[in-house]
Scaffold this motif. Structure first.
Motif, short mmCIF file in Angstrom:
data_model
loop_
_atom_site.label_atom_id
_atom_site.label_comp_id
_atom_site.label_asym_id
_atom_site.label_seq_id
_atom_site.Cartn_x
_atom_site.Cartn_y
_atom_site.Cartn_z
N ASP A 172 -10.17 -69.39 20.82
CA ASP A 172 -10.90 -68.87 21.98
C ASP A 172 -12.26 -69.55 22.06
N ASP A 173 -12.74 -69.78 23.27
CA ASP A 173 -14.02 -70.49 23.44
C ASP A 173 -15.23 -69.57 23.46
N THR A 174 -15.03 -68.24 23.46
CA THR A 174 -16.13 -67.30 23.63
C THR A 174 -16.49 -66.59 22.33
N ALA A 175 -17.73 -66.74 21.89
CA ALA A 175 -18.17 -66.18 20.61
C ALA A 175 -18.01 -64.67 20.56
N GLN A 176 -18.30 -63.99 21.68
CA GLN A 176 -18.21 -62.53 21.69
C GLN A 176 -16.77 -62.06 21.54
N VAL A 177 -15.84 -62.82 22.08
CA VAL A 177 -14.42 -62.49 21.91
C VAL A 177 -14.01 -62.65 20.45
N LEU A 178 -14.41 -63.75 19.86
CA LEU A 178 -14.09 -64.00 18.46
C LEU A 178 -14.70 -62.93 17.55
N ALA A 179 -15.90 -62.46 17.91
CA ALA A 179 -16.54 -61.40 17.13
C ALA A 179 -15.76 -60.09 17.22
N GLY A 180 -15.26 -59.77 18.43
CA GLY A 180 -14.46 -58.56 18.60
C GLY A 180 -13.17 -58.64 17.82
N ALA A 181 -12.55 -59.81 17.83
CA ALA A 181 -11.31 -60.01 17.08
C ALA A 181 -11.55 -59.91 15.58
N LYS A 182 -12.67 -60.45 15.14
CA LYS A 182 -13.02 -60.39 13.71
C LYS A 182 -13.24 -58.94 13.28
N GLN A 183 -13.91 -58.18 14.12
CA GLN A 183 -14.13 -56.76 13.83
C GLN A 183 -12.80 -56.02 13.69
N PHE A 184 -11.82 -56.42 14.50
CA PHE A 184 -10.50 -55.80 14.44
C PHE A 184 -9.76 -56.17 13.16
N GLY A 185 -10.04 -57.36 12.62
CA GLY A 185 -9.40 -57.76 11.38
C GLY A 185 -8.73 -59.12 11.42
N ILE A 186 -8.87 -59.83 12.53
CA ILE A 186 -8.33 -61.19 12.61
C ILE A 186 -9.32 -62.13 11.93
N GLU A 187 -8.83 -62.85 10.95
CA GLU A 187 -9.72 -63.69 10.14
C GLU A 187 -9.65 -65.17 10.48
N GLN A 188 -8.51 -65.62 10.97
CA GLN A 188 -8.34 -67.04 11.28
C GLN A 188 -8.76 -67.29 12.74
N LEU A 189 -10.02 -67.66 12.90
CA LEU A 189 -10.63 -67.78 14.22
C LEU A 189 -11.12 -69.20 14.44
N ILE A 190 -10.79 -69.76 15.59
CA ILE A 190 -11.15 -71.15 15.91
C ILE A 190 -11.70 -71.19 17.33
N THR A 191 -12.76 -71.95 17.53
CA THR A 191 -13.36 -72.05 18.86
C THR A 191 -13.26 -73.48 19.41
N ILE A 192 -13.81 -73.66 20.60
CA ILE A 192 -13.69 -74.91 21.34
C ILE A 192 -15.08 -75.50 21.56
N THR A 193 -15.22 -76.81 21.33
CA THR A 193 -16.55 -77.40 21.46
C THR A 193 -16.95 -77.70 22.92
N GLN A 194 -15.96 -77.96 23.78
CA GLN A 194 -16.28 -78.27 25.18
C GLN A 194 -15.31 -77.54 26.12
N LYS A 199 -19.76 -79.47 31.54
CA LYS A 199 -20.89 -79.19 30.65
C LYS A 199 -20.76 -80.02 29.38
N PRO A 200 -21.88 -80.29 28.70
CA PRO A 200 -21.82 -81.12 27.49
C PRO A 200 -21.10 -80.43 26.34
N VAL A 201 -20.68 -81.24 25.38
CA VAL A 201 -20.06 -80.72 24.16
C VAL A 201 -21.09 -79.88 23.41
N ARG A 202 -20.66 -78.71 22.94
CA ARG A 202 -21.56 -77.84 22.20
C ARG A 202 -21.72 -78.35 20.77
N GLU A 203 -22.95 -78.22 20.24
CA GLU A 203 -23.23 -78.66 18.88
C GLU A 203 -22.50 -77.75 17.88
N LEU A 204 -21.88 -78.34 16.88
CA LEU A 204 -21.17 -77.57 15.87
C LEU A 204 -22.09 -76.57 15.18
#
Length: 235
Positions: A172-194, A199-204
């Motif tokens: 998922d590309d959205t940090a807040q979504v990944l945070a909600g999933a992590k709170q639920f118990g999903i541990e394997q989380l991956i995001t998208i740089t662009q 818009k420009p590529v986001r800094e790692l």
């Protein structure tokens, strides 16, 4: 070649906009087209329209209303779904989208689409981009009554389609979504740089999760025996 049983593989959960699809379409609709149409409808300047909409966006960001075409149509007096339909030719997949989905399908991975897009927007995008054949489950947050940022989304999803949070990978590309999933118990989380090609590529260093750009890079985060299989098939 290893003997692989699909039941031992993690389920791969994919976001849609900004992950599988280029977020540039949504950026174009919400940040360019809607302010222009809103200014026309309310006979104000483009700057006034942008300021008004910006305030609305900040009030509702990361809530279920934020993703509702019906809500925004009533709120701003512009038919948002009709606007999306008008420019649907701009809906495009991100780089590597179908290559990755096809490889995962061949390897026996179960893929689920979990999106905050409301059901009319999801339907429109599926009419333009042929994602449906690759997914066992497709769920809109509108169906569950919670945005993905809310742990309630994941709880409701689990009730609807049983899964073990420790045996899934969420992209998922959205940090807040990944945070909600992590709170639920999903541990394997991956995001998208662009997420958006506009818009420009986001800094790692600005991202709190492992990140990929080209979607096929996801294979390096999955069981290594499976990745070797893909290399043999595509060599």
């Amino acid at each position: 070649m290893p003997n692989c049983n699909s039941s031992t593989l993690p389920i791969v959960l994919f976001d849609m906009d900004g992950t599988l699809l280029d977020l540039s379409f949504d950026d174009f609709i919400w940040n360019q087209c809607l302010p222009e149409r809103h200014a026309q409808a309310h006979q104000c300047t483009l700057q006034q329209s942008q300021e008004t909409l910006s305030q609305f966006y900040q009030q509702h960001k990361h809530t279920l209303s934020w993703y509702s075409s019906k809500y925004w149509t009533a709120k701003v007096g512009v038919d948002v779904l009709k606007l999306q339909q008008e420019f649907q030719h701009k809906i495009q997949p991100r780089s590597g989208c179908f290559k990755l989905l096809q490889q995962l399908k061949e390897l026996g991975y179960r893929c689920w689409l979990v999106t905050n897009a409301d059901q009319p927007s999801l339907k429109l995008k599926l009419e333009n981009i042929a994602l449906r054949p690759y997914f066992e489950v497709m769920v809109s947050s509108q169906q569950l009554g919670y945005a993905k940022e809310d742990v309630g989304f994941w709880q409701s999803l689990q009730q609807l389609h049983s899964f073990d949070p420790t045996q899934v990978v969420l992209v998922d590309d959205t940090a807040q979504v990944l945070a909600g999933a992590k709170q639920f118990g999903i541990e394997q989380l991956i995001t998208i740089t662009q997420p958006s090609s506009l818009k420009p590529v986001r800094e790692l260093s600005s991202l709190n999760y492992p990140a990929i750009n080209h979607l096929v890079e996801l294979l390096s985060f999955l069981p290594q025996s499976q990745v070797k299989d893909v290399d043999v098939k595509t060599a």
